[in-house]
Design a protein around this motif. Structure first.
Motif, short mmCIF file in Angstrom:
data_model
loop_
_atom_site.label_atom_id
_atom_site.label_comp_id
_atom_site.label_asym_id
_atom_site.label_seq_id
_atom_site.Cartn_x
_atom_site.Cartn_y
_atom_site.Cartn_z
N ILE A 126 -1.83 0.05 -9.12
CA ILE A 126 -2.55 1.22 -9.21
C ILE A 126 -3.81 0.97 -8.51
N ASP A 127 -3.81 2.15 -7.84
CA ASP A 127 -5.22 2.32 -6.88
C ASP A 127 -5.93 3.51 -7.17
N PRO A 128 -7.06 3.32 -8.07
CA PRO A 128 -7.62 4.74 -8.44
C PRO A 128 -8.50 5.14 -7.40
N LYS A 129 -8.70 6.43 -7.10
CA LYS A 129 -9.38 7.02 -6.07
C LYS A 129 -10.34 8.06 -6.51
N GLU A 130 -11.46 8.18 -5.76
CA GLU A 130 -12.53 9.02 -6.08
C GLU A 130 -12.17 10.56 -6.15
N GLY A 131 -12.31 11.40 -6.97
CA GLY A 131 -11.90 12.75 -7.10
C GLY A 131 -10.63 13.10 -8.15
N GLY A 132 -10.33 11.91 -8.77
CA GLY A 132 -9.27 12.03 -9.77
C GLY A 132 -7.77 11.60 -9.31
N ALA A 133 -7.57 11.17 -8.02
CA ALA A 133 -6.09 10.96 -7.92
C ALA A 133 -5.90 9.31 -7.89
N VAL A 134 -4.61 8.96 -8.25
CA VAL A 134 -4.25 7.61 -8.44
C VAL A 134 -3.08 7.13 -7.42
N ASP A 135 -3.00 6.24 -6.53
CA ASP A 135 -1.82 5.87 -5.70
C ASP A 135 -1.35 4.84 -6.49
N TYR A 136 0.04 5.13 -6.98
CA TYR A 136 0.80 3.99 -7.57
C TYR A 136 1.54 3.50 -6.48
N HIS A 137 1.68 2.01 -6.40
CA HIS A 137 2.49 1.45 -5.40
C HIS A 137 3.52 0.70 -6.38
N LEU A 138 4.87 0.67 -6.31
CA LEU A 138 5.85 0.02 -7.16
C LEU A 138 7.30 -0.15 -6.30
N GLN A 139 7.81 -1.11 -6.64
CA GLN A 139 9.20 -1.49 -6.31
C GLN A 139 10.44 -1.04 -7.15
N VAL A 140 11.42 -0.67 -6.78
CA VAL A 140 12.49 -0.24 -7.53
C VAL A 140 13.55 -0.81 -6.96
N TRP A 141 14.21 -1.47 -7.77
CA TRP A 141 15.40 -2.58 -7.30
C TRP A 141 16.61 -2.09 -8.06
N THR A 142 17.67 -2.34 -7.42
CA THR A 142 18.98 -2.21 -8.05
C THR A 142 20.02 -2.73 -7.31
N SER A 143 21.33 -3.15 -8.09
CA SER A 143 22.34 -3.74 -7.44
C SER A 143 23.66 -2.79 -7.43
N ASP A 144 23.01 -1.50 -7.78
CA ASP A 144 24.07 -0.67 -8.40
C ASP A 144 24.34 0.40 -6.72
N VAL A 145 24.51 -0.15 -5.77
CA VAL A 145 24.77 0.57 -4.56
C VAL A 145 26.07 -0.13 -3.94
N ASP A 146 26.22 0.85 -2.78
CA ASP A 146 27.64 0.53 -2.03
C ASP A 146 27.06 0.50 -0.66
N GLN A 147 27.83 0.25 0.45
CA GLN A 147 27.63 0.15 1.55
C GLN A 147 27.07 1.52 2.26
N ASP A 148 27.91 2.53 1.99
CA ASP A 148 27.36 3.95 2.14
C ASP A 148 26.03 4.29 1.74
N THR A 149 25.54 3.99 0.33
CA THR A 149 24.33 4.32 -0.05
C THR A 149 23.23 3.49 0.75
N ILE A 150 23.58 2.30 1.03
CA ILE A 150 22.72 1.48 1.85
C ILE A 150 22.41 1.89 3.36
#
Length: 197
Positions: A126-150
């Motif tokens: 989390i990267d808090p910013k002046e003025g009331g906003a927050v930048d969220y940096h995150l990773q979303v990992w899954t193996s529930d994919v096929d070649q078309d989705t990739i």
């Protein structure tokens, strides 16, 4: 930690990491890790901890100094970074969350929307910013994919898309029968209970 963004939320897909997951000796399955950046109002910090907003932000000293535009809602009633937030800067938030669902909206009809299930949300920063906003940096990992989705995900790198990240519902576990009630039973009642009566 229960990170979720319900409803269409603007996100930047910073990076897409195509991976493989080895199953057993010879089987290999595709996997993908999406690096997302999401900017939200600081009120969303409550999903991580209810005290985080008060720790990182403080109310403005003089509300008359805050510029307000007609028809534009105020982002937060805590717009100023606290001295601690300024000193700390961006914060890494420990923990992982599994079982989430990520939906990436594409186009008007919804035919091209990408839905990823059984996701693990990790490396939240989390990267808090002046003025009331927050930048969220995150990773979303899954193996529930096929070649078309990739293939569909591969062209989204560095683009802004509306997404929805839904956390798995918590499971209510029942209580275990530890036998504490059996200590108060007479031998005849214990035998009746064991027999299913």
């Amino acid at each position: 930690m229960r990170v979720q963004f319900i409803g269409k939320t603007k996100a930047t897909i910073v990076d897409i990491d195509i991976q493989s997951l080895k199953r057993g000796q010879t089987d290999v399955e595709p996997a993908v890790c999406l690096h997302l950046k999401i900017t939200q109002a600081n009120g969303t910090l409550a999903m991580l901890d209810k005290n985080l907003l008060g720790f990182l932000y403080q109310k403005g000293l003089d509300h008359s100094q805050q510029q307000v535009l007609d028809g534009v809602p105020v982002v937060s009633d805590h717009p100023s970074l606290s001295p601690l937030a300024v000193a700390l800067g961006a914060l890494n938030w420990d923990g992982e969350q599994s079982g989430a669902t990520l939906k990436i909206y594409q186009g008007v009809t919804g035919d091209q929307d990408i839905s990823l299930g059984d996701c693990t949300v990790r490396k939240v920063k989390i990267d808090p910013k002046e003025g009331g906003a927050v930048d969220y940096h995150l990773q979303v990992w899954t193996s529930d994919v096929d070649q078309d989705t990739i293939g569909a995900l591969g062209v989204l790198k560095s683009l802004d898309r509306d997404i929805e990240l839904i956390a798995a519902e918590p499971v209510n576990q029942g209580t275990l029968d530890d036998g504490a009630d059996d200590k108060q039973l007479t031998p005849a009642k214990a035998l009746e209970k064991a027999a299913g009566g």
